[in-house]
Design a protein around this motif. Structure first.
Motif, mmCIF file in Angstrom:
data_model
loop_
_atom_site.group_PDB
_atom_site.id
_atom_site.type_symbol
_atom_site.label_atom_id
_atom_site.label_comp_id
_atom_site.label_asym_id
_atom_site.label_seq_id
_atom_site.Cartn_x
_atom_site.Cartn_y
_atom_site.Cartn_z
ATOM 1 N N LEU A 76 26.487 5.648 -42.452
ATOM 2 C CA LEU A 76 25.560 4.660 -42.998
ATOM 3 C C LEU A 76 24.260 4.622 -42.211
ATOM 4 C CD1 LEU A 76 25.506 2.537 -45.287
ATOM 5 C CD2 LEU A 76 26.276 0.842 -43.599
ATOM 6 N N SER A 77 24.329 4.884 -40.911
ATOM 7 C CA SER A 77 23.123 4.825 -40.081
ATOM 8 C C SER A 77 22.117 5.920 -40.422
ATOM 9 C CB SER A 77 23.500 4.915 -38.598
ATOM 10 O OG SER A 77 23.854 6.237 -38.233
ATOM 11 N N THR A 78 22.528 6.933 -41.178
ATOM 12 C CA THR A 78 21.561 7.962 -41.595
ATOM 13 C C THR A 78 20.527 7.393 -42.555
ATOM 14 O OG1 THR A 78 23.023 8.683 -43.405
ATOM 15 C CG2 THR A 78 23.240 9.817 -41.287
ATOM 16 N N LEU A 79 20.779 6.191 -43.090
ATOM 17 C CA LEU A 79 19.801 5.564 -43.989
ATOM 18 C C LEU A 79 18.586 5.054 -43.227
ATOM 19 C CD1 LEU A 79 22.213 3.522 -46.313
ATOM 20 C CD2 LEU A 79 21.129 5.728 -46.786
ATOM 21 N N TRP A 80 18.750 4.740 -41.937
ATOM 22 C CA TRP A 80 17.612 4.241 -41.160
ATOM 23 C C TRP A 80 17.327 5.071 -39.906
ATOM 24 C CZ3 TRP A 80 22.167 1.259 -41.674
ATOM 25 C CH2 TRP A 80 22.977 1.194 -40.533
ATOM 26 N N THR A 81 17.992 6.203 -39.779
ATOM 27 C CA THR A 81 17.790 7.023 -38.590
ATOM 28 C C THR A 81 16.368 7.557 -38.503
ATOM 29 O OG1 THR A 81 18.582 8.963 -37.383
ATOM 30 C CG2 THR A 81 18.565 9.123 -39.756
ATOM 31 N N GLY A 82 15.931 7.769 -37.282
ATOM 32 C CA GLY A 82 14.629 8.380 -37.049
ATOM 33 C C GLY A 82 14.710 9.885 -36.895
ATOM 34 N N ALA A 83 15.880 10.466 -37.163
ATOM 35 C CA ALA A 83 16.039 11.918 -37.063
ATOM 36 C C ALA A 83 15.202 12.624 -38.117
ATOM 37 C CB ALA A 83 17.514 12.294 -37.223
ATOM 38 N N ASN A 84 14.755 13.812 -37.787
ATOM 39 C CA ASN A 84 13.921 14.573 -38.719
ATOM 40 C C ASN A 84 14.701 15.032 -39.947
ATOM 41 O OD1 ASN A 84 11.665 14.379 -37.011
ATOM 42 N ND2 ASN A 84 12.314 16.181 -35.833
ATOM 43 N N GLU A 85 15.993 15.314 -39.776
ATOM 44 C CA GLU A 85 16.829 15.804 -40.874
ATOM 45 C C GLU A 85 18.089 14.948 -40.965
ATOM 46 O OE1 GLU A 85 17.234 20.164 -41.123
ATOM 47 O OE2 GLU A 85 16.009 20.222 -39.302
ATOM 48 N N PRO A 86 18.036 13.847 -41.690
ATOM 49 C CA PRO A 86 19.223 12.974 -41.805
ATOM 50 C C PRO A 86 20.437 13.688 -42.382
ATOM 51 C CG PRO A 86 17.252 11.832 -42.556
ATOM 52 C CD PRO A 86 16.860 13.256 -42.343
ATOM 53 N N LEU A 87 20.221 14.616 -43.308
ATOM 54 C CA LEU A 87 21.351 15.337 -43.893
ATOM 55 C C LEU A 87 22.075 16.184 -42.850
ATOM 56 C CD1 LEU A 87 19.969 16.479 -47.382
ATOM 57 C CD2 LEU A 87 21.584 14.634 -46.869
ATOM 58 N N GLY A 272 20.652 -0.445 -34.454
ATOM 59 C CA GLY A 272 20.416 0.690 -33.575
ATOM 60 C C GLY A 272 19.370 1.627 -34.152
ATOM 61 N N LEU A 273 19.163 2.741 -33.481
ATOM 62 C CA LEU A 273 18.155 3.702 -33.924
ATOM 63 C C LEU A 273 18.666 4.637 -35.010
ATOM 64 C CD1 LEU A 273 16.715 4.716 -30.416
ATOM 65 C CD2 LEU A 273 15.855 2.962 -31.992
ATOM 66 N N GLY A 274 19.979 4.696 -35.190
ATOM 67 C CA GLY A 274 20.570 5.656 -36.133
ATOM 68 C C GLY A 274 20.939 6.941 -35.421
ATOM 69 N N ILE A 275 21.990 7.597 -35.882
ATOM 70 C CA ILE A 275 22.450 8.814 -35.207
ATOM 71 C C ILE A 275 21.393 9.913 -35.322
ATOM 72 C CG2 ILE A 275 24.882 8.282 -35.581
ATOM 73 C CD1 ILE A 275 24.898 10.443 -37.751
ATOM 74 N N GLY A 276 21.303 10.693 -34.264
ATOM 75 C CA GLY A 276 20.379 11.819 -34.256
ATOM 76 C C GLY A 276 18.958 11.471 -33.876
ATOM 77 N N THR A 277 18.661 10.197 -33.649
ATOM 78 C CA THR A 277 17.301 9.806 -33.282
ATOM 79 C C THR A 277 17.013 10.221 -31.842
ATOM 80 O OG1 THR A 277 17.397 7.891 -34.748
ATOM 81 C CG2 THR A 277 15.684 7.884 -33.061
#
Length: 391
Positions: A76-87, A272-277
């Motif tokens: 669910l955190s991939t919806l707000w993550t700051g990662a460049n590639e959420p997928l 939180g920042l979201g996974i991968g951020t």
């Protein structure tokens, strides 16, 4: 026939995960082989063996529920993550889920392969220690004061030392009875211990001591006092001999990193920042910052907020409770010792949950996978009494 072939591939993938971490020619080959031997057959096994998966969940709803909720919150955190590639981050959570499900299913169908795999890993990774020591200090002529860098995925002196701390814990459960075999076993244990000492990781040394104390505590009786006294004496001798090296790095910014991590968490406590951020932990005495919190729990708090860290804490508490319930079995004690070493690693260094399989997985996801394997075996087959060695 298809089911047997799938389980055979998962077995090979499990062994490759353990052994290839040190012996794979390159990280690319290591990852590609895992795709073919573990991720693909593991994904198929989820559909083929969906009923055993349900049985495992029903056997320990608490642990499995915390695990599923934690993975779901990470997704669910991939919806707000700051990662460049959420997928891409979503794919990494998927890999973790397949890894955990694969080992749970392997244990439900062939429980002996899980523990025999750890015995094979003990031998192969201990041999990797001897190869690492030879290549680094003899072939490359590095002075003994330089921190040892191992081969393959255990090349990092700190994370590699944590892996070898687990190897020592596993080795205690696979001691042979013959004289020649015992001498070979002792040599392998010595190589693993030397790897940890030469890596100069105080966290890994503490994790190993904590793991051995845990095994002695589970054994009970005179072994607790005799073994505990021997460990304390050994630690005192090592400190007296290597005090300058042990104290040279001080606390390695750990208190400052912890405080800065809590400050980051309070900036976004709910989600939180979201996974991968990508983030930097900046302290007043190290303005360049660190690329992670050096603590698995504060890292989860920064990435996944309050719900994530609560689920992560509950997940580990449930894992310890599961292993404690099986403490009178050889498998239960093996998992308990693994959890203790891994928990110590999470306090000081291991703070990468979602990367591709590497040394961190040995102290993050493998202990939880072994807990699932313990649950699966306890509901499908008898656990062995602790007085009988696992082979």
């Amino acid at each position: 026939m298809q089911a047997k072939g799938t389980m055979l591939l998962i077995t090979c993938g499990y062994l490759w995960f353990l052994i290839g971490a040190a012996w794979a020619p390159s990280n690319k080959i290591y990852q590609q082989a895992l795709v073919a031997l573990l991720w693909v057959p593991g994904f198929l096994a989820v559909f083929i063996f969906h009923r055993p998966l349900l049985h495992i969940w029903r056997s320990n709803r608490t642990f499995c529920s915390f695990l599923l909720l934690f993975l779901a919150w990470a997704v669910l955190s991939t919806l707000w993550t700051g990662a460049n590639e959420p997928l891409r981050e979503l794919k990494r959570v998927f890999y973790v889920g397949v890894f955990l499900a694969s080992l749970a299913l392997l244990s439900s169908q062939h429980p002996e392969r899980i523990w025999q795999g750890l015995a094979v890993a003990f031998v192969s990774l201990a041999l990797a220690c001897s190869a690492s020591i030879y290549l680094f200090y003899i072939r490359d002529a590095q002075p003994l004061s330089v921190r040892l860098e191992g081969i393959g995925q255990v090349g990092h002196p700190i994370l590699g030392a944590y892996v070898m701390a687990l190897v020592v814990i596993w080795g205690t459960r696979f001691k042979p009875s013959g004289i020649l075999q015992s001498l070979l076993w002792g040599g392998l244990m010595l190589f693993a211990l030397m790897f940890i000492l030469l890596g100069q990781s105080r966290g890994a040394m503490f994790a190993l001591v904590a793991g051995i104390f845990a095994l002695l505590f589970l054994r009970g009786g005179r072994a607790v006092w005799v073994g505990g006294a021997a460990i304390i004496l050994f630690c005192w001798v090592v400190y007296e001999l290597f005090a300058p090296l042990i104290l040279a790095r001080g606390l390695s910014y750990r208190p400052e990193i912890f405080q800065a991590s809590l400050d980051m968490f309070m900036q976004s406590p709910l989600l939180g920042l979201g996974i991968g951020t990508d983030y930097r932990v900046v302290t007043f005495n190290y303005p360049e910052g660190f690329d992670h919190t050096h603590n698995g729990f504060t890292h989860v708090a920064v990435e996944l907020g309050f719900p994530g860290v609560v689920l992560w804490i509950c997940l580990w508490l449930s894992a310890f409770h599961t292993a404690w319930q099986c403490r009178f079995s050889a498998e239960g004690r093996l998992v308990f010792g693994t959890l203790v070493v891994s928990l110590a690693a999470l306090q000081f260094d291991a703070a990468s949950l979602w990367g591709t399989p590497r040394a961190e997985w040995f102290v993050v996801w493998l202990p939880l996978a072994l807990t699932l394997a313990l649950i699966a075996q306890s509901q499908s087959a008898r656990l062995r009494p602790a007085c009988i060695e696992v082979s």
